[in-house]
Motif scaffolding. Sequence first.
Motif, PDB file in Angstrom:
ATOM      1  N   SER A 280       0.814  -1.220   0.000  1.00  0.00           N
ATOM      2  CA  SER A 280       0.000   0.000   0.000  1.00  0.00           C
ATOM      3  C   SER A 280       0.846   1.268   0.000  1.00  0.00           C
ATOM      4  O   SER A 280       0.341   2.346  -0.336  1.00  0.00           O
ATOM      5  CB  SER A 280      -0.929  -0.003   1.222  1.00  0.00           C
ATOM      6  OG  SER A 280      -0.177  -0.070   2.420  1.00  0.00           O
ATOM      7  N   ASP A 281       2.128   1.160   0.358  1.00  0.00           N
ATOM      8  CA  ASP A 281       2.994   2.344   0.350  1.00  0.00           C
ATOM      9  C   ASP A 281       3.127   2.943  -1.047  1.00  0.00           C
ATOM     10  O   ASP A 281       3.450   4.122  -1.195  1.00  0.00           O
ATOM     11  CB  ASP A 281       4.390   1.986   0.876  1.00  0.00           C
ATOM     12  CG  ASP A 281       4.371   1.620   2.356  1.00  0.00           C
ATOM     13  OD1 ASP A 281       3.375   1.975   3.028  1.00  0.00           O
ATOM     14  OD2 ASP A 281       5.326   0.993   2.833  1.00  0.00           O
ATOM     15  N   GLY A 291      -2.812   7.522 -11.754  1.00  0.00           N
ATOM     16  CA  GLY A 291      -3.047   6.099 -12.000  1.00  0.00           C
ATOM     17  C   GLY A 291      -4.430   5.637 -11.623  1.00  0.00           C
ATOM     18  O   GLY A 291      -5.016   4.777 -12.291  1.00  0.00           O
ATOM     19  N   VAL A 292      -4.998   6.195 -10.542  1.00  0.00           N
ATOM     20  CA  VAL A 292      -6.332   5.767 -10.112  1.00  0.00           C
ATOM     21  C   VAL A 292      -7.361   6.121 -11.182  1.00  0.00           C
ATOM     22  O   VAL A 292      -8.227   5.310 -11.533  1.00  0.00           O
ATOM     23  CB  VAL A 292      -6.698   6.410  -8.760  1.00  0.00           C
ATOM     24  CG1 VAL A 292      -8.116   6.023  -8.352  1.00  0.00           C
ATOM     25  CG2 VAL A 292      -5.709   5.986  -7.679  1.00  0.00           C
ATOM     26  N   THR A 293      -7.251   7.317 -11.715  1.00  0.00           N
ATOM     27  CA  THR A 293      -8.176   7.741 -12.777  1.00  0.00           C
ATOM     28  C   THR A 293      -8.046   6.852 -14.008  1.00  0.00           C
ATOM     29  O   THR A 293      -9.049   6.450 -14.612  1.00  0.00           O
ATOM     30  CB  THR A 293      -7.902   9.203 -13.163  1.00  0.00           C
ATOM     31  OG1 THR A 293      -8.085  10.037 -12.005  1.00  0.00           O
ATOM     32  CG2 THR A 293      -8.839   9.662 -14.265  1.00  0.00           C
ATOM     33  N   ALA A 294      -6.799   6.539 -14.383  1.00  0.00           N
ATOM     34  CA  ALA A 294      -6.576   5.685 -15.559  1.00  0.00           C
ATOM     35  C   ALA A 294      -7.151   4.295 -15.352  1.00  0.00           C
ATOM     36  O   ALA A 294      -7.758   3.708 -16.258  1.00  0.00           O
ATOM     37  CB  ALA A 294      -5.081   5.601 -15.861  1.00  0.00           C
ATOM     38  N   LEU A 295      -6.986   3.747 -14.150  1.00  0.00           N
ATOM     39  CA  LEU A 295      -7.517   2.421 -13.848  1.00  0.00           C
ATOM     40  C   LEU A 295      -9.044   2.424 -13.847  1.00  0.00           C
ATOM     41  O   LEU A 295      -9.689   1.501 -14.357  1.00  0.00           O
ATOM     42  CB  LEU A 295      -6.984   1.945 -12.487  1.00  0.00           C
ATOM     43  CG  LEU A 295      -5.494   1.601 -12.431  1.00  0.00           C
ATOM     44  CD1 LEU A 295      -5.012   1.518 -10.984  1.00  0.00           C
ATOM     45  CD2 LEU A 295      -5.196   0.305 -13.161  1.00  0.00           C
ATOM     46  N   GLY A 324      -7.758   0.371   0.546  1.00  0.00           N
ATOM     47  CA  GLY A 324      -7.361   0.490   1.946  1.00  0.00           C
ATOM     48  C   GLY A 324      -6.882   1.884   2.313  1.00  0.00           C
ATOM     49  O   GLY A 324      -6.789   2.224   3.492  1.00  0.00           O
ATOM     50  N   ILE A 325      -6.572   2.717   1.308  1.00  0.00           N
ATOM     51  CA  ILE A 325      -6.157   4.100   1.567  1.00  0.00           C
ATOM     52  C   ILE A 325      -7.408   4.968   1.541  1.00  0.00           C
ATOM     53  O   ILE A 325      -8.064   5.114   0.505  1.00  0.00           O
ATOM     54  CB  ILE A 325      -5.137   4.572   0.509  1.00  0.00           C
ATOM     55  CG1 ILE A 325      -3.921   3.637   0.509  1.00  0.00           C
ATOM     56  CG2 ILE A 325      -4.711   6.005   0.779  1.00  0.00           C
ATOM     57  CD1 ILE A 325      -2.925   3.919  -0.592  1.00  0.00           C
ATOM     58  N   GLU A 326      -7.775   5.512   2.671  1.00  0.00           N
ATOM     59  CA  GLU A 326      -9.072   6.167   2.846  1.00  0.00           C
ATOM     60  C   GLU A 326      -9.326   7.265   1.814  1.00  0.00           C
ATOM     61  O   GLU A 326     -10.413   7.340   1.223  1.00  0.00           O
ATOM     62  CB  GLU A 326      -9.159   6.754   4.262  1.00  0.00           C
ATOM     63  CG  GLU A 326     -10.514   7.337   4.620  1.00  0.00           C
ATOM     64  CD  GLU A 326     -11.622   6.296   4.670  1.00  0.00           C
ATOM     65  OE1 GLU A 326     -12.794   6.681   4.515  1.00  0.00           O
ATOM     66  OE2 GLU A 326     -11.301   5.101   4.866  1.00  0.00           O
ATOM     67  N   GLU A 327      -8.339   8.143   1.588  1.00  0.00           N
ATOM     68  CA  GLU A 327      -8.553   9.256   0.654  1.00  0.00           C
ATOM     69  C   GLU A 327      -8.780   8.750  -0.767  1.00  0.00           C
ATOM     70  O   GLU A 327      -9.609   9.296  -1.504  1.00  0.00           O
ATOM     71  CB  GLU A 327      -7.351  10.206   0.692  1.00  0.00           C
ATOM     72  CG  GLU A 327      -7.201  10.982   1.987  1.00  0.00           C
ATOM     73  CD  GLU A 327      -6.519  10.180   3.081  1.00  0.00           C
ATOM     74  OE1 GLU A 327      -6.257   8.973   2.853  1.00  0.00           O
ATOM     75  OE2 GLU A 327      -6.257  10.748   4.157  1.00  0.00           O
ATOM     76  N   ASN A 362     -14.291  -5.210  -0.092  1.00  0.00           N
ATOM     77  CA  ASN A 362     -13.247  -4.430   0.574  1.00  0.00           C
ATOM     78  C   ASN A 362     -13.647  -2.971   0.772  1.00  0.00           C
ATOM     79  O   ASN A 362     -13.372  -2.377   1.814  1.00  0.00           O
ATOM     80  CB  ASN A 362     -11.950  -4.493  -0.240  1.00  0.00           C
ATOM     81  CG  ASN A 362     -11.304  -5.856  -0.199  1.00  0.00           C
ATOM     82  OD1 ASN A 362     -11.801  -6.765   0.451  1.00  0.00           O
ATOM     83  ND2 ASN A 362     -10.203  -6.036  -0.905  1.00  0.00           N
ATOM     84  N   ILE A 363     -14.285  -2.403  -0.253  1.00  0.00           N
ATOM     85  CA  ILE A 363     -14.593  -0.968  -0.159  1.00  0.00           C
ATOM     86  C   ILE A 363     -15.688  -0.715   0.880  1.00  0.00           C
ATOM     87  O   ILE A 363     -15.768   0.372   1.466  1.00  0.00           O
ATOM     88  CB  ILE A 363     -14.989  -0.405  -1.547  1.00  0.00           C
ATOM     89  CG1 ILE A 363     -14.816   1.122  -1.557  1.00  0.00           C
ATOM     90  CG2 ILE A 363     -16.411  -0.803  -1.932  1.00  0.00           C
ATOM     91  CD1 ILE A 363     -14.926   1.740  -2.938  1.00  0.00           C
TER      92      ILE A 363
END
Length: 588
Positions: A280-281, A291-295, A324-327, A362-363
């Motif tokens: 998660s780091d 990357g999140v937007t692309a995924l 797992g990363i809240e933001e 998970n979410i």
Amino acid sequence: MRTTKMGEEEKGPKETEQSPDLPESSAGASSLRRAVESISSLISLSFSIKIFAAKWNTIRTKLEDLNSGLAAVQNCETDENPVLLGLVSNISGTVNECHGLARRCVDLSYSGKLLMQSDLDMLSAKLDLHARNLSEIYNAGVLTHRFAIVVSRPGNGACRDDMRFYVRDLMTRMKIGGAEMKRQALLNLYEAVVEDDRYVKVVVEQSDIVNVLISLLDSHEAEIQEWSAKVVSVISGFGSYKVVLIGAGIIAPLIRVLECGSEVGKEGAAKSLQRLTENSDNGWSISAHGGVTALLKLCSGCEGGGVRAELVGPACGALKNLVGIEEIKRFMVEEGVISTFIGLTRSKDEVLQINSIEFLQNIASGDEAVRSMVIKEGGIRALVRVLEYRSACSCKVREIALRAVENLCFCSTSCVSVLIRYGFVEQLMSFLRNGEASIQELALKVAIRMCAKSEEAKKALGGANFMTELVKFLDSRSFEVREMAAEALSNMVSIPKNRKRFVQDDRSMGLLLQRFDPKQGNSGNKKFLFSILMSLTSSNSGRRKIAHSGYLKNIEELAEAEVSDAKRLVKKLSTNRFRSMLSGIWHS
């Protein structure tokens, strides 16, 4: 190290030198050959040097790269290029100088350490300059291939030095070669790391090779980008090597491939990101580069059938690792990720189904607001659809969907009501009767959760003849299964309607009472069994059947042995008109 024409048998050294496919050696070709031979000789000599080890290791690496570059040029039509001939002449001069330094280091005949160190540093700088010049000549496009080169990979059990030389040879071709040479070198490297993971270690131990691979992710040639993405995806599968890729700056190029690359390139990039996000780091770095937007864009595109499931599966896996990363989770929710992933549960691809179900689980974990959104947007219906017994889903997918139901759908009685309305009880019955052992265990656990949550669920399960199936599991070899079946049955007979049904089923009553026969195996803990009998004594017919059974004496013996549950049961049976039927062992 020998090379062959692509698609031909490997030849011995003499046959290769006299290949009929090559023209008579010109003066330029002759000087090239002498330079290659001289560098090869120098590399061998360098292994005999015992002093200034670090500097000579660096020089030897640069000589190997230069040697591979010149070997590649040997297989090109040079047309007596004057710039190339001049470079070869300069390289030969530097190599001669290096021979002299090497010999003095072997013989310990140098005048001073500081002076020799300075000479070695200057020599190293010259080799760097020659490599850059050779690369510029090659990239200028003035050289054309006589044939495509296939480097001979060392055989199984090859020593580390041979493997290292092979990998560095491929790296040089990736650096200075044209598109076809780069493609062939990447293909060979991919085959090597897939077939023998020792090559992965050889690659990551040399940062310049990793840097070349990363630079090729930005290639405008689709095949070069694709093969480099494939190699990186293999390396990223080794936990101890991920830090090397991250340190070399792999994240941004992978995301660029994900945004603009070919389908095959995107698939390799998505696989790498899925593996890299297992730590998660790395999540923040991926988010910072978009990357999140692309995924998310890839996953959204799959809903309309525009993107291959083989690509979206690892993209889903990467997003699953990032929740797992809240933001980042909040950002995903705002971007409508829940409806996207509910849609993906309908995929016919197993990996995609598994990743999408686990993502939703998970979410929503530990977050009532998100859990409510999952339910509101049709999450329960989606899970029930996956669990339909006639669907083509694998046992693994059903198992994961059942776990998701267990974790998501028992937050309120209204959720349980929705499950019942969608036909979930009938599905549980199918799993108990026909499912594999792992599915049956999960079905029992879910039944326990349902009964504990809702009276409506107890009635629905009782009406579906669930108790008859549960009794069969009381004879299971597994202690855990026996306990779960007894607990579920104990919950169900706590309501009058189910007690009446159970007592009327003579076969089920008989199987239950047999559990109190000491001759029967699987005796174990009888806490829930006594609880079931205590509930059944609430009806006259239940008390009568227990009292007239041949197993009452076994219960009385347990009471005499001070088993508290047995004592309470005997006391209840001994009241009213049944008192005279008992042996009078109870004395309060």
